[in-house]
Design an enzyme around this catalytic site. Sequence first.
Site, PDB file in Angstrom:
ATOM      1  N   GLU A 275       0.834  -1.218   0.000  1.00  0.00           N
ATOM      2  CA  GLU A 275       0.000   0.000   0.000  1.00  0.00           C
ATOM      3  C   GLU A 275       0.864   1.262   0.000  1.00  0.00           C
ATOM      4  OE1 GLU A 275      -1.988  -0.559   3.720  1.00  0.00           O
ATOM      5  OE2 GLU A 275      -3.400  -2.042   2.940  1.00  0.00           O
ATOM      6  N   GLY A 277       2.003   4.985  -0.590  1.00  0.00           N
ATOM      7  CA  GLY A 277       1.320   6.263  -0.806  1.00  0.00           C
ATOM      8  C   GLY A 277       2.336   7.308  -1.205  1.00  0.00           C
ATOM      9  N   CYS A 343      -3.385  33.792   9.669  1.00  0.00           N
ATOM     10  CA  CYS A 343      -3.153  34.428  10.973  1.00  0.00           C
ATOM     11  C   CYS A 343      -2.849  33.411  12.055  1.00  0.00           C
ATOM     12  CB  CYS A 343      -4.347  35.299  11.321  1.00  0.00           C
ATOM     13  SG  CYS A 343      -4.522  36.597  10.111  1.00  0.00           S
ATOM     14  N   GLU A 344      -1.723  32.746  11.914  1.00  0.00           N
ATOM     15  CA  GLU A 344      -1.200  31.786  12.889  1.00  0.00           C
ATOM     16  C   GLU A 344       0.314  31.850  12.746  1.00  0.00           C
ATOM     17  OE1 GLU A 344      -2.820  28.995  14.546  1.00  0.00           O
ATOM     18  OE2 GLU A 344      -4.817  29.089  13.618  1.00  0.00           O
ATOM     19  N   TYR A 372       0.190  14.101   0.661  1.00  0.00           N
ATOM     20  CA  TYR A 372      -0.263  14.771   1.874  1.00  0.00           C
ATOM     21  C   TYR A 372      -0.165  16.294   1.714  1.00  0.00           C
ATOM     22  CZ  TYR A 372       0.266   9.953   3.244  1.00  0.00           C
ATOM     23  OH  TYR A 372       0.169   8.584   3.270  1.00  0.00           O
TER      24      TYR A 372
END
Length: 420
Positions: A275, A277, A343-344, A372
């Site tokens: 599998e 990814g 805004c972080e 991702y």
Amino acid sequence: MDHFTAVDGTLHCEGVNLETIAQEVGTPVYVYSTATLRRHARVFREALSGAGRVHLAFAIKANPNLAVLRVLAQEGYGADVVSGGEMARALAAGIPASEIVFSGVGKTRRELSAALDAGIGQFNLELEEEGEVLGAMAHARGLRAPATLRVNPDVDAGTHAKISTGRKENKFGVDIDRAVEMYGRLAEQDGLSMRGVAIHIGSQLFDLAPLEAAFLRVGALIAELRKFGHFISRVDLGGGLGVPYKAGDNPPSPADYGAMVARVTQDWDVELMFEPGRLLTANAGALLTEVVWVKPGAVNPYVIVDAAMNDLARPAMYDAWHDFEAVRPSGARMTANIAGPVCESGDTFAMGREIDRVSSGDLAIFRSAGAYGATMASTYNSRALVPEVLVDGDRYAVVADRILPETIFAAERVPEWLLE
Ligand SMILES: *Cc1c(COP(=O)(O)O)cnc(C)c1O
């Protein structure tokens, strides 16, 4: 190896100038290379050529774009899905139901039911009760659901805590020491056709040793299961092989992984399932962005780009590194912090990094963003959902539209009582 290279001083993806994509589609935008996807798909298949009969199922959570799935389906890959939505995507991309594996620790009854109706090829069970529920549903339909039991081998994969899945305190799989008795009970369910076992110990693995340790435990388990008379025809070895994100990163090669698999599993007499990814898509994608401002900072200037943590979450989530390169580098360098507009303070891609000198209006890419990346995008700060482009040779297509805030809030309602 990927296909993002400079032609006459300007970065291209295969035969397409990234400036053209920025001009015609706008930024930020993900750009994927078909040639790289195909190459990675073939390298991995080739690496496993010594491991007998194998099934390859792309873990589509890494990049579920329909066009990407279509390319990998053409390369003979099925799909590993972890939700009903991913199953629907895999089917929509033309992947046969028989080549779909349903993984995931929280499959709902509704999802199990839809997957049975679709006739998917394999359910990887995460707990005994799930097997009982699935078995009863299948029996009521006059079916036997093909299934494996996912075991937790309790090995430390040596990766980031948030993507480590094979330790006994993680939520995934059943305790390998209790697997034999549980498997026995599941094998008695009328509605189940138990085929074997599955594992997946984590992602972005840079060391084959924990994988080998886990596989050895699985080998011992299948010998034990056979002693109890169980018919074991399939073992799913999961994904997780790491990829290079920056110079000096040296993950195991697919060939070394394949050789280890062939050596460890040579007497197993099963069909193996994999599998992968990240391995297939990470380096097949880049996030193309435009510099909005270069803002003086206390130590280094901040390069503020129009991509943000909502478009590419990995740096904020996992402190991940993505190489940053100007699309048309001048040769000059600068040391800077790179941040997005959200805004972080966590919306920061790099601190104190030496990069190509850029100024307001310049284009740049974050490399290795094909896994991702877009799949984790959100619309936080009411930003548009980032679009995606697939390049193939000297042609390209927009394979996911930019979804504007207006479209998103059109799905919201202000109740009548607030409208007075
Ligand atoms: C995420 C996941 C994969 C893929 O992991 P990669 O590190 O991207 O190869 C495979 N199998 C399962 C069950 C997963 O959850």
